[in-house]
Design an enzyme around this catalytic site. Structure first.
Site, PDB file in Angstrom:
ATOM      1  N   PHE A 210      -8.584  -2.591  -9.269  1.00 46.02           N
ATOM      2  CA  PHE A 210      -9.300  -1.682  -8.379  1.00 46.02           C
ATOM      3  C   PHE A 210      -8.354  -0.893  -7.477  1.00 46.02           C
ATOM      4  CE2 PHE A 210     -12.657  -4.771  -9.435  1.00 46.02           C
ATOM      5  CZ  PHE A 210     -13.492  -3.870 -10.091  1.00 46.02           C
ATOM      6  N   HIS A 211      -7.085  -0.882  -7.849  1.00 43.49           N
ATOM      7  CA  HIS A 211      -6.125  -0.102  -7.053  1.00 43.49           C
ATOM      8  C   HIS A 211      -6.231   1.364  -7.453  1.00 43.49           C
ATOM      9  CE1 HIS A 211      -2.438   1.198  -5.139  1.00 43.49           C
ATOM     10  NE2 HIS A 211      -2.292  -0.004  -4.605  1.00 43.49           N
TER      11      HIS A 211
ATOM     12  N   TRP B  16      -4.972  -4.545  -1.768  1.00 44.36           N
ATOM     13  CA  TRP B  16      -4.607  -5.751  -1.029  1.00 44.36           C
ATOM     14  C   TRP B  16      -5.055  -5.717   0.436  1.00 44.36           C
ATOM     15  CZ3 TRP B  16      -1.548  -3.496   2.552  1.00 44.36           C
ATOM     16  CH2 TRP B  16      -0.866  -2.327   2.166  1.00 44.36           C
TER      17      TRP B  16
ATOM     18  N   ARG C  17       3.866 -12.613  -8.382  1.00 46.71           N
ATOM     19  CA  ARG C  17       5.104 -11.882  -8.674  1.00 46.71           C
ATOM     20  C   ARG C  17       6.168 -12.366  -7.699  1.00 46.71           C
ATOM     21  NH1 ARG C  17       3.221  -5.732  -8.453  1.00 46.71           N
ATOM     22  NH2 ARG C  17       2.496  -6.478  -6.440  1.00 46.71           N
TER      23      ARG C  17
ATOM     24  N   GLU D 220       6.769   4.530  -3.648  1.00 47.19           N
ATOM     25  CA  GLU D 220       5.364   4.167  -3.870  1.00 47.19           C
ATOM     26  C   GLU D 220       4.535   4.596  -2.674  1.00 47.19           C
ATOM     27  OE1 GLU D 220       4.331   0.098  -4.610  1.00 47.19           O
ATOM     28  OE2 GLU D 220       6.036  -0.209  -5.934  1.00 47.19           O
TER      29      GLU D 220
ATOM     30  N   ASN E 205      11.455  -5.348  -7.871  1.00 44.34           N
ATOM     31  CA  ASN E 205      10.394  -4.653  -7.163  1.00 44.34           C
ATOM     32  C   ASN E 205      10.163  -5.301  -5.813  1.00 44.34           C
ATOM     33  OD1 ASN E 205       8.229  -2.573  -7.296  1.00 44.34           O
ATOM     34  ND2 ASN E 205       6.961  -4.361  -6.851  1.00 44.34           N
ATOM     35  N   GLU E 206      10.330  -4.514  -4.775  1.00 42.09           N
ATOM     36  CA  GLU E 206      10.085  -4.994  -3.412  1.00 42.09           C
ATOM     37  C   GLU E 206      10.678  -6.389  -3.225  1.00 42.09           C
ATOM     38  OE1 GLU E 206       5.877  -4.524  -2.742  1.00 42.09           O
ATOM     39  OE2 GLU E 206       6.138  -2.415  -2.246  1.00 42.09           O
TER      40      GLU E 206
ATOM     41  N   GLU F 160      -4.704  -5.824 -10.266  1.00 44.98           N
ATOM     42  CA  GLU F 160      -4.775  -4.571  -9.514  1.00 44.98           C
ATOM     43  C   GLU F 160      -5.778  -3.588 -10.127  1.00 44.98           C
ATOM     44  OE1 GLU F 160      -0.888  -4.270  -7.090  1.00 44.98           O
ATOM     45  OE2 GLU F 160      -0.318  -4.100  -9.181  1.00 44.98           O
TER      46      GLU F 160
HETATM   47  C1  GAL Z   1       3.355  -2.674  -3.998  1.00 53.60           C
HETATM   48  C2  GAL Z   1       3.950  -3.118  -5.319  1.00 53.60           C
HETATM   49  C3  GAL Z   1       3.267  -2.447  -6.486  1.00 53.60           C
HETATM   50  C4  GAL Z   1       1.797  -2.554  -6.344  1.00 53.60           C
HETATM   51  C5  GAL Z   1       1.396  -1.962  -5.032  1.00 53.60           C
HETATM   52  C6  GAL Z   1      -0.069  -1.961  -4.783  1.00 53.60           C
HETATM   53  O1  GAL Z   1       3.675  -3.506  -2.949  1.00 53.60           O
HETATM   54  O2  GAL Z   1       5.312  -2.800  -5.349  1.00 53.60           O
HETATM   55  O3  GAL Z   1       3.710  -3.031  -7.680  1.00 53.60           O
HETATM   56  O4  GAL Z   1       1.407  -3.879  -6.425  1.00 53.60           O
HETATM   57  O5  GAL Z   1       1.977  -2.692  -3.990  1.00 53.60           O
HETATM   58  O6  GAL Z   1      -0.369  -1.342  -3.564  1.00 53.60           O
END
Ligand code: GAL
Length: 699
Positions: A378-379, A336, A131, A328, A169-170, A376
């Site tokens: 497993f997030h 991550w 991304r 978030e 995003n970020e 993602e």
């Molecule tokens: C953020 C990101 C999100 C998602 C998240 C996972 O940095 O903006 O889209 O990836 O991390 O923790």
């Protein structure tokens, strides 16, 4: 193929504009998360909105990575699913934080134009697949991005459910520094604006060293390669340019949106301790509500303090302590980190209210429903893979109910802090680049150390950029502010004269804004006010420690300090520095200026912090042992005391009021259960105790 000089020049960021009214995102506090319905079959969506209502969700971020699922080929758009999702949310009374999808360019664009991807310092061009894989100086990317933003804004910009715009995003997460030819050209334009001429660049960067003088603009390049000895001034300006380049992209999207929509615009920052990818303090004034992404790290034993630091920094960069939005966070392990552990029971509520305590007017998560596929998968999520029988879901529903009971807090402000810690991204960048006396110092460590010493004592501080007006602060702490401009140094130096307390740590005020060393004794920018100076640095080797005469020891950094009007409060007790001053204090009028020449052990910093708090007459929000966090938010005629117990034993403190979470009336003492939270609507204290705050609103 994209060639030539870009026809845009990143803005050299203008001074902070005045804040507009605080947007009203929901009736009470905002609650929700990233919602990606396009990842799931249509019949799942009905369950989504039913469960959102059950949990009290009132705001979701929609479409954040949905460029490729809408613009399926160059100029061909299919809005069917998004129209349906927007309608569904509207029918269910759920507000939309509509994201522009520009963080994730579609495959067809990346395949047709791989040259929009950023180039690393070693010349490697990032392939498609991640991304934010775009170069901020790519005009081609920008054209495509703005075209997509425009059609999105035209379509939904006046939709009644859209409460907020979320740009990209970020920004900078992954593409903060690009080293391609286009970026080099844009960097030169930026330099010409900042310095005026190539001659001025040569003078500012001291390019006579090694005969690196530039004769023509084309010779100026971003810091490339791995030779390890770049000019630190070049590095610092490149970091500044990179921040401005991304900000210019944000502003370009914002401008397009505002042509079609009156809905407030923001973007999600990633604010923590340490130097950030871009200089957020210059970004925040361009957002209608500052928004933050914050994730706790399981391997951080003081993660609640990290969370508090982030909130204090958000508030410090948002003008007038106005509320901000937690855009978030996570209900459990992200994906991550090296080991992505679930949160312990109760942490979701306590962490979320920790953000609210420090000024957040909403709590959002990444993400609503856990993704079953993709990077993602497993997030954690509000609705985890296990579904509604999971503990997380129950806590998510409970959090929704608790936030509802705190609705009246929306728009109030965190009490005005009397202490400030100065933080500056360029100073943090400067610390890590070039051949410094110590290559492994972390900017965040010293910032966190002083914040922790106050946090442990329930003393509120704002974490502020150096250009901030400091008049309201009785204690100002300046950790590792390696580079500083004259105006900021003067403002900081005047704190003691007006009766305040200033504390400056090692590696502050060493260089001017352009990275030139200030000669005549360190720290050149502050030695007069400190009444102390040092002439030699003794960074320590790994595992090496030097003792102090207060019974503690320091690692990493020491220096030879000389007194010139100050007294030694703590002295070195070993090494060749033995008997020399380690911590000094100079009485100045009614105030004092402290110099701390080494990274102190917690015990030593605690003793000093206790004295600073007493000297500056700072109030504690509650009198408790460390581990009990206490913060106030106030509004006209109203006061709310947040008590968060991060410890595993119950804590009793003197406090009274009506607990908005449990409905209990408590006082004159209250017990906060282990791991629990209380939010007390307090009897309003004597007039004058709190400056009354205004609740600004935007209908
Ligand atoms: C953020 C990101 C999100 C998602 C998240 C996972 O940095 O903006 O889209 O990836 O991390 O923790």
């Amino acid at each position: 193929m994209e060639t030539g000089t870009p026809d845009f020049v990143p803005a050299v960021v203008p001074a902070r504009p005045g804040p507009g009214p605080t947007p009203r995102l929901a009736d009470g506090l905002a609650y929700g998360g990233d919602y990606n319905p396009e990842q799931f079959p249509r019949d799942v969506w009905d369950e989504d909105v039913r469960l959102m209502r059950e949990a009290g969700v009132n705001l979701v971020t929609l479409g954040v990575f949905a460029w490729g699922t809408v613009e399926t080929a160059d100029g061909e758009r299919d809005w069917t699913w998004m129209d349906e999702a927007v309608d569904l949310l509207e029918r269910n009374g759920i507000g939309i934080d509509l994201a522009t999808p520009t963080a994730a360019p579609p495959q067809w664009l990346l395949t047709a134009h791989p040259e929009i991807a950023p180039v690393l310092a070693d010349g490697y061009r990032e392939p498609a697949g991640g991304r934010n894989a775009w170069c901020p100086a790519s005009l081609l990317y920008r054209r495509h991005a703005l075209r997509q933003v425009e059609s999105l804004a035209e379509r939904y910009g006046r939709h009644p459910s859209v409460r907020l715009w979320h740009v990209g995003n970020e920004l900078g997460g992954g593409n903060a520094r690009c080293h391609c030819e286009r970026s080099a050209a844009a960097f030169r334009e930026w330099l010409a604006r900042r310095h005026g001429s190539l001659e001025a660049v040569n003078a500012a960067w001291g390019t006579e060293q090694w005969g690196h003088r530039y004769g023509r603009w084309e010779e100026v390049m971003p810091p490339l390669g791995r030779h390890g000895a770049p000019n630190p001034a070049l590095f610092l300006d490149y970091e500044r340019y990179s921040s401005d380049a991304l900000l210019s992209h944000y502003l370009a999207e914002k401008e397009v949106i505002e042509r079609h929509s009156d809905v407030p615009v923001t973007t999600n920052l990633m604010v923590g301790a340490g130097a950030q990818v871009v200089d957020y303090a210059s970004w925040a004034p361009h957002t209608a509500v500052a928004a933050n992404d914050h994730y706790t790290s399981v391997d951080d034993p003081l993660r609640e303090q990290d969370l508090a630091f982030s909130g204090d920094r958000m508030r410090g960069m948002a003008a007038d302590r106005r509320p901000w939005l937690l855009m978030e966070s996570s209900t459990g392990g992200p994906s991550w980190q090296r080991r992505n552990r679930a949160k312990d029971p109760g942490e979701i509520l306590r962490h979320s209210l920790g953000h609210v305590a420090r000024g957040a007017d909403g709590v959002m998560f990444f993400q609503w429903r856990a993704s079953t596929s993709g990077a993602e998968q497993f997030h954690s999520a509000m609705l985890p893979h296990t579904g509604t029988r999971s503990r997380v879901w129950k806590e998510v529903v409970e959090l929704g109910a608790r936030l509802k009971s705190l609705a009246e807090i929306r728009g109030t402000r965190v009490e005005a802090a009397k202490a400030a810690i100065v933080v500056d991204d360029p100073a943090g960048w400067a610390l890590r680049h070039g051949l410094k006396p110590h290559r492994d110092l972390s900017y965040g460590r010293e910032l966190r150390a002083w914040h922790r010493a106050l946090w442990d004592r329930q003393v509120l501080c704002d974490v502020v950029p150096p250009d901030r007006d400091l008049d309201g602060y009785d204690l100002v702490i300046v950790p590792n502010l390696l580079v500083v401009d004259r105006a900021a140094a003067d403002r900081l130096s005047s704190v003691p004269e007006r009766g305040g307390t200033l504390l400056v740590t090692y590696l502050s005020g060493i260089c001017e804004a352009d990275s030139k060393v200030i000669t005549g004794g360190f720290p050149g920018a502050f030695r007069d006010v400190l009444g102390a100076w040092s002439d030699e640095f003794y960074p320590l080797q790994e595992g090496e420690a030097v003792e102090l005469d207060d019974g503690t020891a320091v690692t990493d950094w020491t220096e030879r300090v000389h007194l010139d009007g100050a007294e030694a409060v703590v002295r070195y007790a070993s090494s060749s520095l033995a008997d020399g001053p380690a911590v000094t204090r100079r009485a100045v009028g009614g105030g004092a200026a402290w110099y701390v020449s080494a990274p102190l052990a917690a015990e030593s910093a605690d003793r000093i912090a206790a004295r600073l708090i007493a000297d500056a007459g700072l109030e504690r929000a509650a009198e408790a042992e460390p581990g009990l966090e206490a913060v106030r938010r106030t509004g006209p005629g109203r006061s709310y005391l947040f008590l968060l117990n991060h410890d595993d034993t119950d804590r009793t403190v003197a406090a009274e009021g009506h607990d908005l979470l449990s409905g209990d009336r408590v006082g004159p003492e209250t017990t906060v259960p282990a791991g629990g939270v209380r939010v007390l609507r307090e009897p309003v204290r004597q007039p004058g105790h709190h400056a009354p705050d205004h609740i600004e609103d935007r209908p």
